[in-house]
Structure formats: C-alpha cells, structure tokens
Design a protein around this motif. Structure first.
Motif, mmCIF file in Angstrom:
data_model
loop_
_atom_site.group_PDB
_atom_site.id
_atom_site.type_symbol
_atom_site.label_atom_id
_atom_site.label_comp_id
_atom_site.label_asym_id
_atom_site.label_seq_id
_atom_site.Cartn_x
_atom_site.Cartn_y
_atom_site.Cartn_z
ATOM 1 N N PHE A 17 1.537 -2.259 5.260
ATOM 2 C CA PHE A 17 0.152 -2.686 5.168
ATOM 3 C C PHE A 17 0.075 -4.207 5.073
ATOM 4 O O PHE A 17 0.968 -4.858 4.522
ATOM 5 C CB PHE A 17 -0.529 -2.114 3.915
ATOM 6 N N SER A 18 -1.010 -4.746 5.572
ATOM 7 C CA SER A 18 -1.358 -6.149 5.380
ATOM 8 C C SER A 18 -2.566 -6.198 4.448
ATOM 9 O O SER A 18 -3.577 -5.534 4.700
ATOM 10 C CB SER A 18 -1.697 -6.811 6.716
ATOM 11 N N PHE A 19 -2.467 -6.959 3.374
ATOM 12 C CA PHE A 19 -3.611 -7.068 2.462
ATOM 13 C C PHE A 19 -4.817 -7.664 3.169
ATOM 14 O O PHE A 19 -5.955 -7.254 2.944
ATOM 15 C CB PHE A 19 -3.240 -7.916 1.242
ATOM 16 N N LYS A 20 -4.581 -8.651 4.018
ATOM 17 C CA LYS A 20 -5.690 -9.308 4.715
ATOM 18 C C LYS A 20 -6.459 -8.325 5.579
ATOM 19 O O LYS A 20 -7.693 -8.362 5.655
ATOM 20 C CB LYS A 20 -5.150 -10.452 5.572
ATOM 21 N N GLY A 45 1.498 -8.467 1.979
ATOM 22 C CA GLY A 45 1.387 -7.048 2.288
ATOM 23 C C GLY A 45 2.478 -6.255 1.607
ATOM 24 O O GLY A 45 3.140 -6.743 0.679
ATOM 25 N N LEU A 46 2.693 -5.039 2.068
ATOM 26 C CA LEU A 46 3.723 -4.195 1.475
ATOM 27 C C LEU A 46 4.336 -3.300 2.536
ATOM 28 O O LEU A 46 3.720 -3.014 3.578
ATOM 29 C CB LEU A 46 3.162 -3.361 0.327
ATOM 30 N N VAL A 47 5.540 -2.852 2.269
ATOM 31 C CA VAL A 47 6.228 -1.922 3.154
ATOM 32 C C VAL A 47 6.851 -0.824 2.306
ATOM 33 O O VAL A 47 7.380 -1.092 1.222
ATOM 34 C CB VAL A 47 7.299 -2.648 4.004
ATOM 35 N N MET A 48 6.768 0.423 2.777
ATOM 36 C CA MET A 48 7.350 1.576 2.088
ATOM 37 C C MET A 48 8.465 2.151 2.942
ATOM 38 O O MET A 48 8.289 2.353 4.152
ATOM 39 C CB MET A 48 6.272 2.632 1.833
ATOM 40 N N ARG A 49 9.609 2.430 2.299
ATOM 41 C CA ARG A 49 10.773 2.936 3.027
ATOM 42 C C ARG A 49 11.405 4.112 2.284
ATOM 43 O O ARG A 49 11.191 4.299 1.085
ATOM 44 C CB ARG A 49 11.824 1.825 3.190
#
Length: 438
Positions: free
Chosen positions: A126-129, A112-116
C-alpha cells in the motif's frame, strides 16, 4: 457482511513499533531539607512518572499556564524501550504542544507498507498517499522524544530519583505522597502517568494488566554507512509468529518479533541472550529481516510480554477520584498491534490539560468535575482502541496452518483495505498557544 469482512481483514496487517534517545544532562532533583516525618513540600499539580504521558501532560499544562512538578523514579530520563510508531493523531498532538516540526526533522516519513509471507512472497502493498491521504507515519526513538518534550519544560520541572512509596488522602482534600527517600509531599492534584504497573492506578483500585498470550522482541539496527531500505513498514507473517521492520532514519532501522507463548516466561535482561533467541526464531525467514537482526548491537535488544486492561463500564474504576487521575498506560495499557499506545497517551495529555486548566484558571467547572469530564470523554475511544488492538493481535498470531493459508492467499490479497483500518487515527485538537505560567 462484506464490509464487516473487510474491516476484520484489514486488521490483519498492523503491528506497532515501540522506542530510545540520547542521554540528557541531569537536572537537579528536588532535595528536601525538612525531616522525613514532616511535610517537605506542597504543590498544586504533581505528575507521577516522567515517560511520554507524564512529560506531554506537563508540557500541555505549561503551555496553558499551569505549572506542575514531575516525579521521575529514575535518576535521568528513561532509557528503556526502543522505538515507537506515531500516526497522524500522535503528530497532531505534538504539533499542538509545539514540538512536531522539531521531531519531524529527525525521522523519516514512512510512505507505505508491504506484507509478505515467510518465504518472502509479497502478499500486498500500500501507499499511504494513495490509500490514506493525510496520514502521517514515522518511527520515533523513544529517548529522543522524551528529551524533546523535557527540553521545553521550565528548569527544575522534573524531580529525578523520586519514587512514590505510598499515597494517602488527607482530610483537607489534598493527597499525601510519600517518596522512597522519606520525602512527604502534599498535592492538590495528582496525575498518575507511571506506566503499566502504576502504583497510582493500583491505589485507585485498578486491576493488574492481563497478559494476552504473546511476547515481543524489539531492537534497533545500526547502519553507519546508511541503511538500504525503502521508507515503508515491512510486515512478515508466519504461524503464531510475525515480524516487521521500519526505517527510523538514514542510519537506524527498528524491528520487532512477536511470538505466541502460554506465559511470559522467565525474565531475561541480558540483551545478547535475547538477540540469540530472536535469531533462533527467525532462522529461515527472509534475508533482509535477518540482515537487520545481525546489524543490531547486542546491548539494545529487549523482550516484553504484551498486556492490556479493558475498561469495562460499571466494573472498572473511573479515571479519576478525589482529584487523582490517571493518563496513558497507567489507565489503559494496550497491546501495540495498532501502534496507538503512545498516540493515545498523547491524546489523553492534551485533553486533560485543556479541561484542567479551564477549571483552575477560568473559574468555571471545579477540578473534580473537569477530571470526571476528561474520563467520560476519553473512555469510549480508549475502550474501542484497546479492544481493537487485542483483536488484531489475536488474528495476527494465528498458528493453524489452514487458517494461515487462508489469510495469506485470500484474506490479505483480496479483502484488506487500508483507509477503513486507519479510522482510529482520526483525532483533532486545538493548538495550545503558550501563556505565562503562574
């Protein structure tokens, strides 16, 4: 309007990851014995450039039974670059040419990804799954990718220390390639995979790529005892400045810093100086990013200006002319904001190989028609991805404080959606079942 805002806002978080590997034992380079004033060698298919596009094209053709010779200007596989991120379209091609599983086993799948923001506050994750089922994302070391591709080619498929000096068309319809060492080679088909500053593209009439106003530092951090990060993309947004990092393996983490600059500035090749410059830019940024930078060896940091070339219909040259064709960055250099430069080059390679092999072996379309069909099929997709990557970069590099506050407090938390943004990673191609080369 809401749908449009969601798509534009989704563009706010993605930035690419570009990439090295281990050193391959050097293959024996072609060493002509004829005089420099005579034709030293004749080849059916010559690929100029031994990077990702060149080796993937050579391997795609090889699996379809079409031999080729790759001319690489370096004395070994390219060591430049750090890492790149491959999305599902890139992995689809790697599966098609038979190297996907071998590479998967070496790199962590990103979950997934995280925005900061600069102060460390999480804006969105977000989780890609959950958000994009079927997506596959891994950061891949460039050098290891090149080694894997080259290892599947027949011996002596790559001619090292072979820099193209001049290109000339012959009355026979063949193309004469003159190398720096005086070698003259006749080729029936020339495939330019020689990168952003491609001599083949220049000979075909393409303009120089345009600087887009941003530069990037990149590097790979080493954690011999094991890196401490989750398997996700980490993005941090400032004013006219952004950064990110992602695990490659259990011991390596790739990072980038992108910053606004009115010009590319003076070239600096000393990686220790570049590392100091990168740390200076990040002085007050989150501690985990600084830890990554501090764990980066001084000799692996690079700095590059970001450029692209838009293929305007009716104004830009066609992808092919007189049995000379361009692939990857030689044709469509794009900014890394979508992580699609390598993925699109891989797509090019398998599409071109399919059309070219059919023309050469099945007695159907002529080579010229096949090359033209390749360009027509790929143009619309390439134009869209290049333009979108440029737009994403412009949005991500905002430096107006009011606009940045809007981005961090409203746009990202409320409007960013993952699945619509990743639509450009949808790509299908058939597996290239290996056949005997002629």
């Amino acid at each position: 309007m809401k749908s449009m805002a969601m798509n534009v806002s989704s563009a706010l978080f993605f930035s690419s990851f570009l990439v090295p590997t281990r050193r391959e034992p050097r293959r024996r380079a072609f060493n002509p014995t004829a005089s420099s004033s005579s034709i030293s060698r004749k080849e059916d298919v010559v690929i100029v450039g031994g990077g990702i596009a060149g080796l993937a094209t050579a391997l795609s053709l090889h699996r379809l039974g079409v031999p080729s010779l790759v001319l690489e200007q370096g004395d070994s596989l390219r060591a430049g670059g750090t890492s790149l991120t491959l999305f599902k379209n890139g992995w689809r091609v790697l599966d098609a040419i038979g190297v996907g599983d071998e590479l998967r086993n070496r790199f962590i799948e990103i979950e997934g990804l995280v925005m900061r923001s600069v102060d460390g506050r999480e804006l969105r994750s977000f989780s890609f799954k959950e958000e994009a089922p079927g997506q596959e994302v891994r950061a891949v070391e460039r050098r290891l990718l090149l080694e894997t591709l080259s290892s599947k080619l027949p011996l002596n498929s790559i001619s090292y220390s072979s820099r193209v000096k001049a290109i000339k068309k012959q009355g026979s319809g063949e193309t004469l390639l003159e190398l720096d060492d005086g070698t003259q080679m006749l080729a029936k088909i020339v495939i330019g995979c020689d990168g952003i500053r491609s001599p083949v593209a220049k000979w075909m009439g393409f303009s120089e790529p345009k600087y887009v106003g941003h530069c990037a530092f990149r590097g790979i951090a080493l954690y011999p005892e094991g890196q401490p990060f989750k398997a996700r993309l980490n993005y941090i947004y400032g004013r006219g400045l952004r950064a990110g990092f992602v695990p490659i393996s259990q011991e390596k983490v790739y990072w980038f810093i992108c910053f606004n600059n009115p010009s590319p500035g003076p070239r600096t090749d000393d990686p220790s100086i570049l590392k100091k410059q990168a740390l200076e830019l990040m002085r007050n940024w989150p501690s985990d990013l600084l830890d990554v930078l501090h764990n980066t060896p001084d000799d692996v940091v690079i700095k590059t200006p970001l450029v692209d070339r838009w293929l305007w219909p009716g104004f830009s040259p066609a992808a092919s002319t007189d049995n000379v064709v361009v692939v990857g960055d030689a044709w469509h250099p794009m900014t890394p904001n979508l992580g699609q430069g390598a993925c699109c080059a891989l797509e090019d390679s398998v599409v071109l190989a399919g059309k070219l092999s059919a023309a050469l072996k099945d007695g159907g379309e002529s080579v010229e028609v096949a090359l033209r069909a390749y360009g027509e099929e790929r143009w619309a997709r390439i134009f869209m991805v290049t333009a979108r990557a440029n737009l994403v970069g412009s949005l991500l590099q905002w430096d107006n404080p009011i606009v940045c506050e809007f981005r961090n407090n409203i746009m990202i938390p409320w409007f960013v959606r993952l699945a619509p943004f990743l639509e450009h990673t949808n790509f299908e191609c058939d597996l290239l079942e290996p056949v005997a080369s002629t």
